[in-house]
Design a protein around this motif. Structure first.
Motif, PDB file in Angstrom:
ATOM      1  N   GLU A  95     -64.179  10.635  29.995  1.00 20.28           N
ATOM      2  CA  GLU A  95     -62.836  10.498  30.547  1.00 20.28           C
ATOM      3  C   GLU A  95     -62.818  10.578  32.065  1.00 20.28           C
ATOM      4  O   GLU A  95     -61.873  10.152  32.715  1.00 20.28           O
ATOM      5  CB  GLU A  95     -61.906  11.581  29.976  1.00 20.28           C
ATOM      6  CG  GLU A  95     -61.597  11.404  28.502  1.00 20.28           C
ATOM      7  CD  GLU A  95     -62.702  11.896  27.599  1.00 20.28           C
ATOM      8  OE1 GLU A  95     -63.695  12.423  28.141  1.00 20.28           O
ATOM      9  OE2 GLU A  95     -62.571  11.752  26.378  1.00 20.28           O
ATOM     10  N   THR A  96     -63.887  11.183  32.669  1.00 23.62           N
ATOM     11  CA  THR A  96     -63.883  11.353  34.115  1.00 23.62           C
ATOM     12  C   THR A  96     -64.639  10.259  34.838  1.00 23.62           C
ATOM     13  O   THR A  96     -64.647  10.229  36.058  1.00 23.62           O
ATOM     14  CB  THR A  96     -64.509  12.716  34.490  1.00 23.62           C
ATOM     15  OG1 THR A  96     -65.893  12.703  34.093  1.00 23.62           O
ATOM     16  CG2 THR A  96     -63.783  13.840  33.802  1.00 23.62           C
ATOM     17  N   VAL A  97     -65.295   9.352  34.102  1.00 25.47           N
ATOM     18  CA  VAL A  97     -66.045   8.294  34.741  1.00 25.47           C
ATOM     19  C   VAL A  97     -65.083   7.241  35.258  1.00 25.47           C
ATOM     20  O   VAL A  97     -64.301   6.679  34.498  1.00 25.47           O
ATOM     21  CB  VAL A  97     -67.045   7.655  33.756  1.00 25.47           C
ATOM     22  CG1 VAL A  97     -67.785   6.515  34.429  1.00 25.47           C
ATOM     23  CG2 VAL A  97     -68.036   8.708  33.276  1.00 25.47           C
ATOM     24  N   GLN A  98     -65.115   6.997  36.538  1.00 24.77           N
ATOM     25  CA  GLN A  98     -64.227   5.995  37.147  1.00 24.77           C
ATOM     26  C   GLN A  98     -65.083   5.097  38.029  1.00 24.77           C
ATOM     27  O   GLN A  98     -65.303   5.371  39.201  1.00 24.77           O
ATOM     28  CB  GLN A  98     -63.127   6.674  37.981  1.00 24.77           C
ATOM     29  CG  GLN A  98     -62.175   7.490  37.147  1.00 24.77           C
ATOM     30  CD  GLN A  98     -61.320   6.626  36.240  1.00 24.77           C
ATOM     31  OE1 GLN A  98     -61.083   5.460  36.532  1.00 24.77           O
ATOM     32  NE2 GLN A  98     -60.851   7.178  35.139  1.00 24.77           N
TER      33      GLN A  98
ATOM     34  N   LEU B 187     -58.550   8.832  27.759  1.00 21.47           N
ATOM     35  CA  LEU B 187     -58.574   8.868  26.303  1.00 21.47           C
ATOM     36  C   LEU B 187     -57.889  10.107  25.743  1.00 21.47           C
ATOM     37  O   LEU B 187     -57.312  10.061  24.654  1.00 21.47           O
ATOM     38  CB  LEU B 187     -60.023   8.800  25.818  1.00 21.47           C
ATOM     39  CG  LEU B 187     -60.789   7.554  26.245  1.00 21.47           C
ATOM     40  CD1 LEU B 187     -62.171   7.525  25.605  1.00 21.47           C
ATOM     41  CD2 LEU B 187     -60.022   6.294  25.915  1.00 21.47           C
ATOM     42  N   ALA B 188     -57.940  11.220  26.461  1.00 19.67           N
ATOM     43  CA  ALA B 188     -57.301  12.440  25.969  1.00 19.67           C
ATOM     44  C   ALA B 188     -55.785  12.254  25.861  1.00 19.67           C
ATOM     45  O   ALA B 188     -55.159  12.720  24.899  1.00 19.67           O
ATOM     46  CB  ALA B 188     -57.634  13.614  26.884  1.00 19.67           C
ATOM     47  N   THR B 189     -55.201  11.561  26.830  1.00 19.56           N
ATOM     48  CA  THR B 189     -53.755  11.305  26.784  1.00 19.56           C
ATOM     49  C   THR B 189     -53.397  10.399  25.610  1.00 19.56           C
ATOM     50  O   THR B 189     -52.421  10.639  24.887  1.00 19.56           O
ATOM     51  CB  THR B 189     -53.296  10.662  28.103  1.00 19.56           C
ATOM     52  OG1 THR B 189     -53.592  11.543  29.189  1.00 19.56           O
ATOM     53  CG2 THR B 189     -51.809  10.375  28.076  1.00 19.56           C
ATOM     54  N   ILE B 190     -54.197   9.346  25.416  1.00 18.55           N
ATOM     55  CA  ILE B 190     -53.936   8.434  24.298  1.00 18.55           C
ATOM     56  C   ILE B 190     -54.082   9.152  22.966  1.00 18.55           C
ATOM     57  O   ILE B 190     -53.268   8.975  22.048  1.00 18.55           O
ATOM     58  CB  ILE B 190     -54.896   7.231  24.369  1.00 18.55           C
ATOM     59  CG1 ILE B 190     -54.670   6.459  25.669  1.00 18.55           C
ATOM     60  CG2 ILE B 190     -54.696   6.311  23.169  1.00 18.55           C
ATOM     61  CD1 ILE B 190     -55.674   5.356  25.904  1.00 18.55           C
TER      62      ILE B 190
ATOM     63  N   ILE C 150     -48.988   2.729  15.805  1.00 20.49           N
ATOM     64  CA  ILE C 150     -50.266   2.630  16.524  1.00 20.49           C
ATOM     65  C   ILE C 150     -50.157   1.581  17.632  1.00 20.49           C
ATOM     66  O   ILE C 150     -50.532   1.824  18.783  1.00 20.49           O
ATOM     67  CB  ILE C 150     -51.406   2.264  15.554  1.00 20.49           C
ATOM     68  CG1 ILE C 150     -51.648   3.408  14.573  1.00 20.49           C
ATOM     69  CG2 ILE C 150     -52.690   1.956  16.327  1.00 20.49           C
ATOM     70  CD1 ILE C 150     -52.645   3.070  13.477  1.00 20.49           C
ATOM     71  N   ALA C 151     -49.636   0.416  17.285  1.00 20.28           N
ATOM     72  CA  ALA C 151     -49.494  -0.653  18.275  1.00 20.28           C
ATOM     73  C   ALA C 151     -48.545  -0.244  19.396  1.00 20.28           C
ATOM     74  O   ALA C 151     -48.746  -0.615  20.561  1.00 20.28           O
ATOM     75  CB  ALA C 151     -48.995  -1.924  17.593  1.00 20.28           C
ATOM     76  N   GLY C 152     -47.511   0.522  19.053  1.00 19.30           N
ATOM     77  CA  GLY C 152     -46.575   0.967  20.078  1.00 19.30           C
ATOM     78  C   GLY C 152     -47.229   1.818  21.138  1.00 19.30           C
ATOM     79  O   GLY C 152     -46.911   1.713  22.331  1.00 19.30           O
ATOM     80  N   VAL C 153     -48.174   2.668  20.720  1.00 19.49           N
ATOM     81  CA  VAL C 153     -48.897   3.503  21.689  1.00 19.49           C
ATOM     82  C   VAL C 153     -49.912   2.673  22.461  1.00 19.49           C
ATOM     83  O   VAL C 153     -50.012   2.766  23.696  1.00 19.49           O
ATOM     84  CB  VAL C 153     -49.591   4.679  20.972  1.00 19.49           C
ATOM     85  CG1 VAL C 153     -50.476   5.459  21.956  1.00 19.49           C
ATOM     86  CG2 VAL C 153     -48.559   5.608  20.342  1.00 19.49           C
ATOM     87  N   LEU C 154     -50.671   1.839  21.765  1.00 23.62           N
ATOM     88  CA  LEU C 154     -51.728   1.070  22.416  1.00 23.62           C
ATOM     89  C   LEU C 154     -51.179  -0.010  23.340  1.00 23.62           C
ATOM     90  O   LEU C 154     -51.844  -0.392  24.305  1.00 23.62           O
ATOM     91  CB  LEU C 154     -52.631   0.435  21.354  1.00 23.62           C
ATOM     92  CG  LEU C 154     -53.365   1.418  20.435  1.00 23.62           C
ATOM     93  CD1 LEU C 154     -54.241   0.666  19.437  1.00 23.62           C
ATOM     94  CD2 LEU C 154     -54.199   2.407  21.233  1.00 23.62           C
ATOM     95  N   ALA C 155     -49.986  -0.504  23.069  1.00 16.02           N
ATOM     96  CA  ALA C 155     -49.408  -1.553  23.918  1.00 16.02           C
ATOM     97  C   ALA C 155     -48.961  -1.022  25.271  1.00 16.02           C
ATOM     98  O   ALA C 155     -48.776  -1.803  26.211  1.00 16.02           O
ATOM     99  CB  ALA C 155     -48.227  -2.215  23.206  1.00 16.02           C
ATOM    100  N   THR C 156     -48.798   0.281  25.392  1.00 15.48           N
ATOM    101  CA  THR C 156     -48.333   0.856  26.652  1.00 15.48           C
ATOM    102  C   THR C 156     -49.468   1.182  27.606  1.00 15.48           C
ATOM    103  O   THR C 156     -49.224   1.707  28.688  1.00 15.48           O
ATOM    104  CB  THR C 156     -47.526   2.141  26.385  1.00 15.48           C
ATOM    105  OG1 THR C 156     -48.370   3.112  25.748  1.00 15.48           O
ATOM    106  CG2 THR C 156     -46.329   1.850  25.495  1.00 15.48           C
ATOM    107  N   GLN C 157     -50.694   0.901  27.218  1.00 18.27           N
ATOM    108  CA  GLN C 157     -51.831   1.147  28.102  1.00 18.27           C
ATOM    109  C   GLN C 157     -52.695  -0.099  28.144  1.00 18.27           C
ATOM    110  O   GLN C 157     -52.500  -1.038  27.374  1.00 18.27           O
ATOM    111  CB  GLN C 157     -52.636   2.371  27.640  1.00 18.27           C
ATOM    112  CG  GLN C 157     -52.944   2.427  26.160  1.00 18.27           C
ATOM    113  CD  GLN C 157     -54.130   1.575  25.766  1.00 18.27           C
ATOM    114  OE1 GLN C 157     -55.044   1.392  26.560  1.00 18.27           O
ATOM    115  NE2 GLN C 157     -54.112   1.059  24.568  1.00 18.27           N
ATOM    116  N   ALA C 158     -53.636  -0.144  29.075  1.00 17.86           N
ATOM    117  CA  ALA C 158     -54.404  -1.371  29.315  1.00 17.86           C
ATOM    118  C   ALA C 158     -55.856  -1.259  28.890  1.00 17.86           C
ATOM    119  O   ALA C 158     -56.644  -2.156  29.171  1.00 17.86           O
ATOM    120  CB  ALA C 158     -54.334  -1.737  30.796  1.00 17.86           C
ATOM    121  N   ASN C 159     -56.238  -0.179  28.218  1.00 21.11           N
ATOM    122  CA  ASN C 159     -57.624  -0.051  27.767  1.00 21.11           C
ATOM    123  C   ASN C 159     -57.958  -1.133  26.745  1.00 21.11           C
ATOM    124  O   ASN C 159     -57.139  -1.482  25.905  1.00 21.11           O
ATOM    125  CB  ASN C 159     -57.861   1.325  27.146  1.00 21.11           C
ATOM    126  CG  ASN C 159     -57.606   2.451  28.121  1.00 21.11           C
ATOM    127  OD1 ASN C 159     -56.496   2.631  28.581  1.00 21.11           O
ATOM    128  ND2 ASN C 159     -58.639   3.208  28.434  1.00 21.11           N
TER     129      ASN C 159
END
Length: 286
Positions: free
Chosen positions: A80-83, A114-117, A171-180
């Motif tokens: 999660e900390t790798v940027q 990923l922790a937030t998701i 599930i789609a509602g959560v995943l659609a709000t992020q760009a991963n």
């Protein structure tokens, strides 16, 4: 005539200690600088190795999400900390990565850790998790959302049950709000299948993965560029295939939410939605 006595010499024979002390001080400073540089290089190499490993896993070259033997045995940094990059651009925002690494600008969802998701999904899918229809697990290559066959598919079918539509929508509602980026993996148990729709577990596992991708694109407007699919048949189990309970756990579709470090590091020019659908086993009966 009386000779004058020469005065005794007062020169110090320890003057070499001054030069020696200067030399030791310089050597100490040199090795301190070298040690600091080595620590920074080790940290950078750690970031790069994690990013490259997960990038190849995204392309389906290395293990699937449930692989038991990782390519790298130690994590220099939590995933999660790798940027490595930020939306395909450097810190200056000038965009050092040439096409196709830069995405189109606009009001697109931002990547989340990923922790937030995982927290958002756990809250949204609490009922399904309690019924053991869905499992969430953070792994080296990303956050794995396991959809058990028990709650989503009929035996030998790639069509989602109507009763599972509400779960897929959340599930789609959560995943659609992020760009991963997302990798959809189909898995089966080791019982051979041969019916009017599928000649092998390879075809069944791939069909389930691509069916979920179709729904994400057509119903929930998740960009196709963020999605990839793979069918792994029975070759990546999470439990034993010697018991009914173990086989039930192995019949699943995994949605792997890839970490932000991979979003733009490697983008293949063309991807196959049926990765891993070769070497078809001998057909049998389900």
């Amino acid at each position: 005539m009386r000779l004058k006595k020469k005065p005794a010499s007062t020169a110090s024979h320890d003057r070499w200690l001054v030069s020696y002390a200067d030399f030791i001080t310089l050597m100490f400073a040199f090795f301190v600088v070298m040690f600091s540089s080595a620590q920074m290089d080790k940290r950078k190499v750690g970031k790069l190795s994690v990013a490259i490993q997960a990038a190849f896993q995204q392309m389906g070259i290395f293990q699937a999400a449930n692989s038991k033997t990782p390519m790298v045995t130690t994590d220099p940094l939590p995933m999660e900390t790798v940027q490595v990059v930020e939306d395909g651009k450097g810190l200056s925002g000038e965009g050092p990565w040439p096409a196709p690494f830069n995405r189109a600008e606009g009001n697109v969802p931002r990547q989340k850790d990923l922790a937030t998701i995982q927290k958002e999904l756990a809250q949204s899918l609490n009922a399904e998790i309690q019924r053991h229809e869905i499992a969430l697990q953070a792994k080296r290559e990303g956050l794995v959302i396991s959809l058990r066959e028990l709650g989503f598919f009929d035996s030998g079918s790639a069509q989602l049950r109507p009763s599972s539509e509400a779960s897929i929508k959340r599930i789609a509602g959560v995943l659609a709000t992020q760009a991963n980026d997302l990798r959809i993996e189909g898995h089966t148990d080791n019982v051979p299948i041969h019916n009017e729709h599928f000649a092998s577990n390879w075809e069944l596992s791939t069909a389930r993965a691509t069916e979920l991708i179709r729904l994400f694109i057509t119903l929930y407007n998740i960009p196709a560029a963020r999605l990839s699919a793979g069918g792994y048949a029975e070759y990546h189990p999470v439990a034993t295939n010697q018991t009914d309970a173990g086989r039930a756990l192995n019949r699943r579709v995994d949605i792997v939410v890839l970490p932000a470090a991979l979003a733009e590091l490697v983008k293949p020019r063309s991807t196959s939605p049926t990765a891993g659908t070769k070497d078809v086993p001998k057909p049998g009966r389900n």
